[in-house]
Each structure stands twice: as structure tokens, then as C-alpha cells.
Design a protein around this motif. Structure first.
Motif, PDB file in Angstrom:
ATOM      1  N   ALA A   1       0.735  -1.095  -0.052  1.00  0.00           N
ATOM      2  CA  ALA A   1      -0.112  -0.059   0.033  1.00  0.00           C
ATOM      3  C   ALA A   1       0.909   1.110   0.070  1.00  0.00           C
ATOM      4  O   ALA A   1       0.579   2.355  -0.967  1.00  0.00           O
ATOM      5  CB  ALA A   1      -0.975   0.215   1.323  1.00  0.00           C
TER       6      ALA A   1
ATOM      7  N   GLN B   1       0.721   3.914  -2.826  1.00  0.00           N
ATOM      8  CA  GLN B   1       0.567   5.520  -2.619  1.00  0.00           C
ATOM      9  C   GLN B   1       1.449   6.485  -3.266  1.00  0.00           C
ATOM     10  O   GLN B   1       1.056   7.731  -3.619  1.00  0.00           O
ATOM     11  CB  GLN B   1       0.583   5.736  -1.156  1.00  0.00           C
ATOM     12  CG  GLN B   1      -0.574   5.095  -0.089  1.00  0.00           C
ATOM     13  CD  GLN B   1      -1.667   6.038  -0.187  1.00  0.00           C
ATOM     14  OE1 GLN B   1      -1.949   6.838  -1.107  1.00  0.00           O
ATOM     15  NE2 GLN B   1      -2.709   5.446   0.533  1.00  0.00           N
TER      16      GLN B   1
ATOM     17  N   LYS C   1     -14.746   5.354  -4.158  1.00  0.00           N
ATOM     18  CA  LYS C   1     -13.535   5.281  -3.788  1.00  0.00           C
ATOM     19  C   LYS C   1     -13.544   5.934  -2.022  1.00  0.00           C
ATOM     20  O   LYS C   1     -12.825   5.282  -1.290  1.00  0.00           O
ATOM     21  CB  LYS C   1     -12.535   6.464  -4.381  1.00  0.00           C
ATOM     22  CG  LYS C   1     -11.037   6.420  -4.041  1.00  0.00           C
ATOM     23  CD  LYS C   1     -10.128   7.318  -4.827  1.00  0.00           C
ATOM     24  CE  LYS C   1      -8.621   7.463  -4.432  1.00  0.00           C
ATOM     25  NZ  LYS C   1      -8.142   8.378  -5.270  1.00  0.00           N
ATOM     26  N   ALA C   2     -14.344   7.015  -1.783  1.00  0.00           N
ATOM     27  CA  ALA C   2     -14.564   7.090  -0.459  1.00  0.00           C
ATOM     28  C   ALA C   2     -15.012   6.316   0.421  1.00  0.00           C
ATOM     29  O   ALA C   2     -14.767   6.201   1.626  1.00  0.00           O
ATOM     30  CB  ALA C   2     -14.990   8.745  -0.534  1.00  0.00           C
TER      31      ALA C   2
ATOM     32  N   SER D   1     -12.463   3.791   1.119  1.00  0.00           N
ATOM     33  CA  SER D   1     -11.225   4.231   2.390  1.00  0.00           C
ATOM     34  C   SER D   1     -12.090   4.494   3.556  1.00  0.00           C
ATOM     35  O   SER D   1     -11.102   4.233   4.643  1.00  0.00           O
ATOM     36  CB  SER D   1     -10.989   5.583   1.622  1.00  0.00           C
ATOM     37  OG  SER D   1     -10.216   5.603   0.454  1.00  0.00           O
ATOM     38  N   ALA D   2     -13.096   4.591   3.633  1.00  0.00           N
ATOM     39  CA  ALA D   2     -13.694   4.803   5.148  1.00  0.00           C
ATOM     40  C   ALA D   2     -13.661   3.512   5.843  1.00  0.00           C
ATOM     41  O   ALA D   2     -14.367   3.612   7.163  1.00  0.00           O
ATOM     42  CB  ALA D   2     -15.027   5.391   4.858  1.00  0.00           C
TER      43      ALA D   2
ATOM     44  N   CYS E   1      -8.710  -0.791   5.635  1.00  0.00           N
ATOM     45  CA  CYS E   1      -8.682  -0.239   4.030  1.00  0.00           C
ATOM     46  C   CYS E   1      -7.225   0.601   4.136  1.00  0.00           C
ATOM     47  O   CYS E   1      -7.122   1.633   4.788  1.00  0.00           O
ATOM     48  CB  CYS E   1      -9.681   0.443   3.699  1.00  0.00           C
ATOM     49  SG  CYS E   1      -9.225   0.757   2.044  1.00  0.00           S
TER      50      CYS E   1
ATOM     51  N   ILE F   1      -5.497   1.337   1.204  1.00  0.00           N
ATOM     52  CA  ILE F   1      -5.540   2.469   0.145  1.00  0.00           C
ATOM     53  C   ILE F   1      -6.952   1.866  -0.895  1.00  0.00           C
ATOM     54  O   ILE F   1      -7.040   0.570  -0.936  1.00  0.00           O
ATOM     55  CB  ILE F   1      -4.176   2.105  -0.786  1.00  0.00           C
ATOM     56  CG1 ILE F   1      -4.217   3.137  -1.942  1.00  0.00           C
ATOM     57  CG2 ILE F   1      -3.842   0.816  -1.397  1.00  0.00           C
ATOM     58  CD1 ILE F   1      -2.859   3.356  -2.710  1.00  0.00           C
ATOM     59  N   ALA F   2      -7.400   2.739  -1.228  1.00  0.00           N
ATOM     60  CA  ALA F   2      -8.539   2.852  -2.345  1.00  0.00           C
ATOM     61  C   ALA F   2      -8.037   3.471  -3.569  1.00  0.00           C
ATOM     62  O   ALA F   2      -7.485   4.791  -3.562  1.00  0.00           O
ATOM     63  CB  ALA F   2      -9.587   3.207  -1.579  1.00  0.00           C
ATOM     64  N   ARG F   3      -8.476   2.643  -4.772  1.00  0.00           N
ATOM     65  CA  ARG F   3      -7.765   3.426  -5.990  1.00  0.00           C
ATOM     66  C   ARG F   3      -8.991   2.912  -7.076  1.00  0.00           C
ATOM     67  O   ARG F   3      -9.615   1.768  -6.858  1.00  0.00           O
ATOM     68  CB  ARG F   3      -6.696   3.113  -6.316  1.00  0.00           C
ATOM     69  CG  ARG F   3      -6.065   3.451  -7.711  1.00  0.00           C
ATOM     70  CD  ARG F   3      -4.648   3.235  -7.860  1.00  0.00           C
ATOM     71  NE  ARG F   3      -3.931   4.494  -7.025  1.00  0.00           N
ATOM     72  CZ  ARG F   3      -2.713   4.284  -6.663  1.00  0.00           C
ATOM     73  NH1 ARG F   3      -1.871   3.327  -7.084  1.00  0.00           N
ATOM     74  NH2 ARG F   3      -1.918   5.221  -6.017  1.00  0.00           N
TER      75      ARG F   3
ATOM     76  N   CYS G   1     -13.768   0.295  -8.261  1.00  0.00           N
ATOM     77  CA  CYS G   1     -12.584   0.783  -7.450  1.00  0.00           C
ATOM     78  C   CYS G   1     -12.367  -0.291  -6.532  1.00  0.00           C
ATOM     79  O   CYS G   1     -13.004  -1.353  -6.429  1.00  0.00           O
ATOM     80  CB  CYS G   1     -12.840   2.015  -6.495  1.00  0.00           C
ATOM     81  SG  CYS G   1     -13.231   3.460  -7.588  1.00  0.00           S
TER      82      CYS G   1
ATOM     83  N   GLY H   1     -10.340  -1.671  -2.721  1.00  0.00           N
ATOM     84  CA  GLY H   1      -9.756  -1.350  -1.516  1.00  0.00           C
ATOM     85  C   GLY H   1      -8.725  -2.486  -1.293  1.00  0.00           C
ATOM     86  O   GLY H   1      -9.123  -3.704  -1.251  1.00  0.00           O
TER      87      GLY H   1
END
Length: 279
Positions: free
Chosen positions: A200, A204, A225-226, A229-230, A234, A236-238, A246, A248
Motif C-alpha cells: 500500500a 501511494q 473510492k471514499a 477508504s472509510a 482499508c 489504500i483505495a483506488r 474501485c 480497497g
């Protein structure tokens, strides 16, 4: 009969490094696969035919230009064949569903007919992601998809949560929305990574150069993505590929499964799946 699994392809990174005179974009991507996907079955028949079943069948009507049929024609074989595509992955979603289906079709027909796979040029004509989907393992993909390099160091174990808002994004439109086409490539030597946290951290520092233009076309991708991420755990999310799916990245399967359940409950209209990353 022969059956092949068509694994989801995940672009952990996707750097757009240039554009050829013929318009094709040059890429540099770290690609992995997940243990979720479609399934292709082939059997001898009187003519070439395709039947689509599965939960995503309604989003993909049978058409003459389907990649599965094009893959079958790439063999140039006279034998008839009945093909069944059991569709589980969302359509036009950035995780190589159509390309994975084409690659699985090639593998299945090679087994059924006891023939070698078509040559590399014929495979690439089916689509930029078909060659990498034929490998089915973590690799570095460069050029327009034809340059595939095995990794010097095996990637650490990792688990993914994939999420798609059931919004299709057209890849050509995303590339057209790019404001720059000469981004830096990944380092020539990719590092040896001890665990998912180190993976991860490396990711980044890398990018998906198609993420910003895809979000411009489909702002819901930022919401996906958000949402990933939450989730607890997680790393990294992309966005993968040209979207809208997306991913995670998680260090253990229980955290990934819990995140997938929580996200699906919060967004019942999305397609969500937890999967082990195939390194």
C-alpha cells in the motif's frame, strides 16, 4: 467440454506514459488478478454460438462483436463450438471483464481442440488487456498491452474489496478527457515488498492517471473510492483501469469480508465483492 475461469483484472497502478502516432496510448501498469470472475464453457457444436447466463447476463446481450465470439474466430478453426459465458462481473467496469472472457475462451478452445493459442499479434488485436489476461498472474504491463514482464519479486498476500456503482464508463471517453499523456513511468526496478502495508505504501507513491478524467465523467467514482477508504482496515483505495470499479486493499480476509458486507449494506445498488488478490 472445456471450462475456464475468467478472473477479474485489477490495475493496482496505471501510468499513461505517451501516445503513439496511431493514437494508441502507452501504459505502465502493475496488474494483479482476483479470485472473482466469469466462467467460460465450450463444447463441440454444429456452428459458432454464444449463450450468456449469470447475474450480469441482462447487461450484456449477445452480439456479433462480443469479444468471446471474436476470440473464437481468432483461431480460424472450422469446427463448430457452443460457448456459454456465465457472467458475474459488471460490464464496462475497468476490471477487464470482456478481455478476461476472451482470454478464457482462447484457453478453453485450445484445450477443446488441442490447438496452440493464436499468435501474440492476433491476441493483441482482440484488445490491449487480452494478452495480460492470458497470463492470469501479477505482471508489469507496458506499451499498448503487448509488453508483459513477470515480477522479480512475488507480491505479498493481500485481499481486495471491489466496488462498482453500476455505472458504465467508456474507455475511449476517459482517454479523450486526459489533459496530459506523458506522465512518468513506474521505477524500472520494482521493490520487494514484505506485506500488504508495504504494498500500500508503494502504491501511494504511484498513480492511476485515468482516475481524474474518469471522475470528471462519472463523479460517483469519487464516492465509491471514499466509501472504500472509510472501511476499517482499508490500506489504500483506488480506481482500477478506466473505471468505474474501485478497489480497497486489506491485509487480511476477515477485514475485507466485513468491509464488503458493510459497503453493500450501505449501498445496496452497487456491485460489491471481496476477493483474494492473486499475486
Amino acid at each position: 467440454m472445456a471450462t475456464e475461469f475468467a478472473a477479474a483484472k485489477i490495475n493496482l497502478t496505471l501510468h499513461v506514459t505517451g501516445q503513439r502516432a496511431d493514437g494508441y496510448h502507452l501504459l505502465d501498469s502493475l496488474v494483479v488478478f482476483a479470485d472473482v470472475g466469469d466462467r467460460i464453457s465450450v463444447a463441440a457444436g454444429d456452428a459458432l454460438s454464444l449463450r450468456i447466463t449469470g447475474p450480469m447476463a441482462g447487461a450484456l446481450p449477445v452480439s456479433d462483436d462480443n469479444l468471446v465470439l471474436r476470440a473464437a474466430r481468432a483461431f480460424g478453426a472450422a469446427q463448430g463450438v457452443e460457448i456459454t459465458l456465465e457472467k458475474h462481473l459488471p460490464v464496462a467496469s475497468g476490471i477487464g471483464g470482456g478481455s478476461a472472457d476472451a482470454a478464457a475462451t482462447l484457453r478453453a478452445l485450445a484445450a477443446l481442440w488441442h490447438l496452440p493459442l493464436p499468435d501474440a499479434a492476433a491476441v493483441l488485436k482482440l484488445g490491449a488487456d487480452v494478452p495480460v489476461c492470458l497470463t492470469g498472474r501479477a505482471v508489469r504491463m507496458e506499451g499498448v498491452g503487448e509488453a508483459i514482464t513477470p515480477l522479480a519479486h512475488r507480491l505479498p498476500a493481500g485481499w481486495l474489496v471491489l466496488a462498482n456503482p453500476n455505472v458504465g464508463v467508456a474507455t475511449p471517453a476517459v482517454f479523450r478527457a486526459l489533459t496530459r499523456r506523458d506522465h512518468p513511468a513506474m521505477p524500472r526496478e520494482l521493490p520487494k515488498l514484505a506485506d500488504a502495508a508495504e504494498l500500500a505504501a508503494f502504491l501511494q507513491m504511484m498513480r492511476n492517471d485515468l482516475e481524474a478524467p474518469a471522475i470528471q465523467l462519472a463523479p460517483v467514482i469519487a464516492t465509491v473510492k471514499a466509501g472504500l477508504s472509510a472501511q476499517p482496515g482499508c490500506l489504500i483505495a483506488r480506481m482500477s483501469g478506466s473505471g468505474a470499479t474501485c478497489f480497497g486493499l486489506f491485509a487480511d480476509p476477515l477485514a475485507a469480508s466485513a468491509a464488503a458486507r458493510a459497503l453493500q449494506a450501505a449501498q445496496p445498488g452497487w456491485w460489491v465483492a471481496a476477493a483474494e488478490m492473486r499475486g
